[in-house]
Design a protein around this motif. Structure first.
Motif, PDB file in Angstrom:
ATOM      1  N   MET A   1       9.813   6.910  19.130  1.00  0.00           N
ATOM      2  CA  MET A   1       8.995   7.857  18.765  1.00  0.00           C
ATOM      3  C   MET A   1       8.991   7.946  17.308  1.00  0.00           C
ATOM      4  N   ILE A   2      10.232   7.760  16.644  1.00  0.00           N
ATOM      5  CA  ILE A   2      10.481   7.836  15.185  1.00  0.00           C
ATOM      6  C   ILE A   2       9.692   6.815  14.617  1.00  0.00           C
ATOM      7  N   LEU A   3       9.612   5.701  15.263  1.00  0.00           N
ATOM      8  CA  LEU A   3       8.681   4.447  14.549  1.00  0.00           C
ATOM      9  C   LEU A   3       7.291   4.738  14.506  1.00  0.00           C
ATOM     10  N   ASP A   4       6.853   5.620  15.753  1.00  0.00           N
ATOM     11  CA  ASP A   4       5.294   5.835  15.788  1.00  0.00           C
ATOM     12  C   ASP A   4       5.127   6.860  14.783  1.00  0.00           C
ATOM     13  N   ARG A   5       6.125   7.833  14.521  1.00  0.00           N
ATOM     14  CA  ARG A   5       5.667   8.866  13.431  1.00  0.00           C
ATOM     15  C   ARG A   5       5.791   8.083  12.137  1.00  0.00           C
ATOM     16  N   LEU A   6       6.493   7.242  11.729  1.00  0.00           N
ATOM     17  CA  LEU A   6       6.476   6.313  10.566  1.00  0.00           C
ATOM     18  C   LEU A   6       5.143   5.756  10.256  1.00  0.00           C
ATOM     19  N   ASN A   7       4.724   5.037  11.585  1.00  0.00           N
ATOM     20  CA  ASN A   7       3.554   4.306  11.214  1.00  0.00           C
ATOM     21  C   ASN A   7       2.184   5.117  11.133  1.00  0.00           C
ATOM     22  N   SER A   8       2.139   6.200  11.689  1.00  0.00           N
ATOM     23  CA  SER A   8       1.289   7.164  11.570  1.00  0.00           C
ATOM     24  C   SER A   8       1.155   7.804  10.177  1.00  0.00           C
ATOM     25  N   ALA A   9       2.392   8.206   9.582  1.00  0.00           N
ATOM     26  CA  ALA A   9       2.491   9.063   8.291  1.00  0.00           C
ATOM     27  C   ALA A   9       2.259   7.587   7.122  1.00  0.00           C
ATOM     28  N   GLN A  10       2.581   6.339   7.501  1.00  0.00           N
ATOM     29  CA  GLN A  10       2.603   5.428   6.477  1.00  0.00           C
ATOM     30  C   GLN A  10       2.109   4.406   7.075  1.00  0.00           C
ATOM     31  N   PRO A  11       0.935   4.205   7.416  1.00  0.00           N
ATOM     32  CA  PRO A  11       0.535   2.988   8.107  1.00  0.00           C
ATOM     33  C   PRO A  11       0.583   1.773   7.455  1.00  0.00           C
ATOM     34  N   ALA A  12       0.743   1.628   6.022  1.00  0.00           N
ATOM     35  CA  ALA A  12       0.513   0.276   5.303  1.00  0.00           C
ATOM     36  C   ALA A  12       1.952  -0.620   5.783  1.00  0.00           C
ATOM     37  N   GLN A  13       1.396  -1.922   5.915  1.00  0.00           N
ATOM     38  CA  GLN A  13       2.750  -2.930   6.276  1.00  0.00           C
ATOM     39  C   GLN A  13       3.078  -3.727   5.237  1.00  0.00           C
ATOM     40  N   SER A  14       2.150  -3.461   4.170  1.00  0.00           N
ATOM     41  CA  SER A  14       2.729  -4.386   2.739  1.00  0.00           C
ATOM     42  C   SER A  14       2.393  -3.464   1.546  1.00  0.00           C
ATOM     43  N   TYR A  15       3.178  -3.785   0.509  1.00  0.00           N
ATOM     44  CA  TYR A  15       3.039  -2.821  -0.790  1.00  0.00           C
ATOM     45  C   TYR A  15       1.590  -2.829  -1.259  1.00  0.00           C
ATOM     46  N   GLU A  16       1.027  -3.865  -1.199  1.00  0.00           N
ATOM     47  CA  GLU A  16      -0.540  -4.058  -1.497  1.00  0.00           C
ATOM     48  C   GLU A  16      -1.464  -2.937  -0.898  1.00  0.00           C
ATOM     49  N   GLU A  17      -1.340  -2.876   0.553  1.00  0.00           N
ATOM     50  CA  GLU A  17      -1.961  -2.022   1.408  1.00  0.00           C
ATOM     51  C   GLU A  17      -1.550  -0.754   1.265  1.00  0.00           C
ATOM     52  N   TYR A  18      -0.295  -0.326   0.986  1.00  0.00           N
ATOM     53  CA  TYR A  18       0.183   0.921   0.357  1.00  0.00           C
ATOM     54  C   TYR A  18      -0.506   1.542  -0.591  1.00  0.00           C
ATOM     55  N   LEU A  19      -0.671   0.650  -1.579  1.00  0.00           N
ATOM     56  CA  LEU A  19      -1.311   1.031  -2.924  1.00  0.00           C
ATOM     57  C   LEU A  19      -2.711   1.398  -2.808  1.00  0.00           C
TER      58      LEU A  19
END
Length: 560
Positions: free
Chosen positions: A105-123
């Motif tokens: 459940m924690i992992l699902d919340r993190l993926n929902s709040a921060q879906p980026a899997q790489s730093y470039e995607e995060y930016l």
């Protein structure tokens, strides 16, 4: 029982001795997480076995809560926690099903709040979020500008525009549009308008048309319309502006005088003459409203004249001449007030004396009328006081009548003609009475009479009962005696013959006969002073009423 408790204590002791340092750290960390002390839990778990699945589970729980409390959104921090979660699920998923479900459940919340899997995607995601945020803020600020303009908050718009230009949030053509129109709107309401203000507004309009006429057709059309109005209604040169200012000042003064006159008319219609006098004294002279001022001043003087309790002939003459002068005024003859002045003039002519002789005659009539009125009022006062005094006396008599009486007077009867009566009444409608009666018969007459002569001496004591305040029932009993000669018929039912008296030739000796009597009667109150008495006395009333009753009558006088 003691042996059983001892065994339990031994097992508990052995269990405590068997706990490792990691076990203790995990237990304490769980308690701290439950009570919200997440950083303390992480500090306890640092010294525990890091390969223990329980240690990793509670570390992940506490770390997520710390991120949530401090609002940590850094990609590296969140990505590191996500790796820890995945490693745990790969290595220890089967260790504890509840632990694994919590971490998934924690992992699902993190993926929902921060879906980026790489730093470039995060930016890239971060940049898009900032763009959407700025777009939303831009729309909000534009709506605020629009609403403030509709509400007439032009100064506030000019203040906001300076701040918005620094933020570089809204395109300049939006800001220049609202700035130009706000300056123009403020121009319309300014009392200390200068030629530079007009020229500055024209300059801002022209600048907008030069730079942004193709940006928004609605904006452009509005700017053009306002510029045309500005060029048409406002002077184009400094000389024209000077003449314009003079005309505006003239209009301002004219409006001010018009407003003052409207307030004067309102005060007159509402009969607020004190306010009318104040406003008339402050109204400037030499205006086109001079005839109206003369009328209202005349009406104020007429009102002041009517307020006087005594009007001398000089007062009458003064106000009459004043109104006549106003009627003969050429300006007032052609005004809307002329009819009202004629009405007042007729009142002064018809209702007041024309000369001093008529005035004195009228004053004498008033004096005579006043004397007659005062005399009538005095007569009414005396009559009123007499009525009030009569009512007080009547009430006093009634109170005295109601609280009872003590009386003394005469009460006689058909036989015992002479008597005295005393009565007391007033305690809870009860009272008592005493009467004593006699016929004052001469004994010699009784001795020399062959036939029996009625005679009686009697005393009665009894109780009074108030049937009403003025009608009282008297019931009592008493003692009496009478005299007769031997052998005479008397009140008894038999003929009394005493042989002793016959044998000794005492036939003329008088014999005393005693008896008991019953009494009944009424008292009728004739006011606070006199009482009328009536009753009946029955001798030997227990012997079947064989003797005729004696009727009594009397009158008593109240002592208090």
């Amino acid at each position: 029982m003691k042996n059983f408790l001892l065994l339990i204590f031994i097992f508990i002791s052995l269990g405590l001795k068997g706990q490792t340092k990691t076990d203790i750290a995990v237990m304490e960390a769980a308690k701290n997480i439950k009570s919200g002390n997440y950083e303390s839990a992480l500090s306890l778990l640092k010294n525990a076995n890091q390969t223990d699945y329980r240690v990793q589970y509670f570390q992940i729980l506490a770390t997520e809560k710390v991120y949530e409390i401090y609002g940590i959104e850094d990609f590296e921090e969140i990505h590191s926690l996500r790796i820890k979660l995945k490693n745990y699920l790969n290595l220890y998923r089967s260790k504890n099903e509840n632990y694994s479900n919590d971490l998934m459940m924690i992992l699902d919340r993190l993926n929902s709040a921060q879906p980026a899997q790489s730093y470039e995607e995060y930016l890239a995601i971060k940049e898009e979020q900032e763009r959407q945020k700025r777009l939303k803020l831009k729309t909000q600020k534009l709506n605020e500008l629009k609403n403030n303009f509709q509400d007439g908050n032009y100064n506030l718009i000019l203040q906001e525009i300076s701040s918005l230009r620094r933020d570089d949030l809204i395109d300049d053509y939006h800001l220049d549009y609202y700035q130009a129109n706000s300056v123009y709107k403020l121009l319309e309401n300014r009392t200390n308008l200068s030629f530079n203000d007009i020229e500055n507004s024209r300059k801002i309009f022209r600048s907008y048309l030069t730079n942004y006429s193709s940006k928004d057709i609605n904006y452009t059309n509005q700017i053009k319309d306002n510029l045309n109005i500005l060029n048409t209604n406002y002077p184009a040169t400094i000389d024209e502006f000077t003449a314009y200012k003079q005309d505006m000042e003239r209009k301002r003064i004219e409006q001010e005088l018009k407003d003052k006159m409207a307030r004067i008319e309102n005060a007159y219609e509402k009969a607020n003459y004190y306010q009318l006098d104040l406003m008339l004294s402050e109204f400037p002279e030499g205006t086109k409203y001079q005839k109206d001022v003369l009328f209202y001043r005349t009406m104020y003087d007429y009102w002041e004249f009517n307020q006087k309790s005594y009007k001398s002939f000089n007062d009458i003459s003064t106000i009459r001449h004043l109104v006549e002068n106003r009627i003969n005024n050429k300006e007032l003859k052609n005004s809307k007030h002329y009819g009202e002045l004629l009405r007042v003039s007729n009142i002064l002519k018809n209702n007041y004396p024309k000369d001093i002789k008529a005035f004195k005659e009228l004053e004498e009539k008033k004096r005579q009328a006043t004397l007659a009125r005062l005399k009538a009022e005095e007569k009414q006062r005396i009559e009123r006081e007499k009525r009030e005094e009569a009512q007080r006396r009547k009430a006093k008599r009634q109170r005295k009548f109601n609280r009872g009486y003590t009386a003394l007077g005469f009460e006689g009867g058909t036989i015992a003609k002479y008597g005295l009566r005393f009565e007391l009444n007033g305690y809870r409608d009860l009272g008592f009475f005493i009467n004593a009666r006699t016929n004052l018969m001469d004994l010699t007459e009784l001795e020399n009479t062959e036939e029996f002569v009625d005679n009686k001496n009697e005393a009665v004591l009894g109780m009074s009962v108030n049937l009403t305040k003025w009608f009282i029932l008297n019931i009592g009993g008493g003692y009496g005696f009478y005299k007769f000669k031997n052998g005479q018929d008397h009140y008894a039912s038999y003929k009394y013959v005493d042989s002793y008296y016959n044998e000794n030739s005492y036939s003329n000796v008088l014999i005393d006969e005693e008896y008991y009597t019953g009494y009944g009667g009424v008292t009728v109150r004739l006011g606070n002073r006199f009482n009328l008495i009536g009753g009946v006395s029955i001798m030997n009333f227990m012997d079947d009423f064989q003797v005729d009753p004696e009727f009594t009558y009397g009158l008593t006088i109240n002592l208090k």
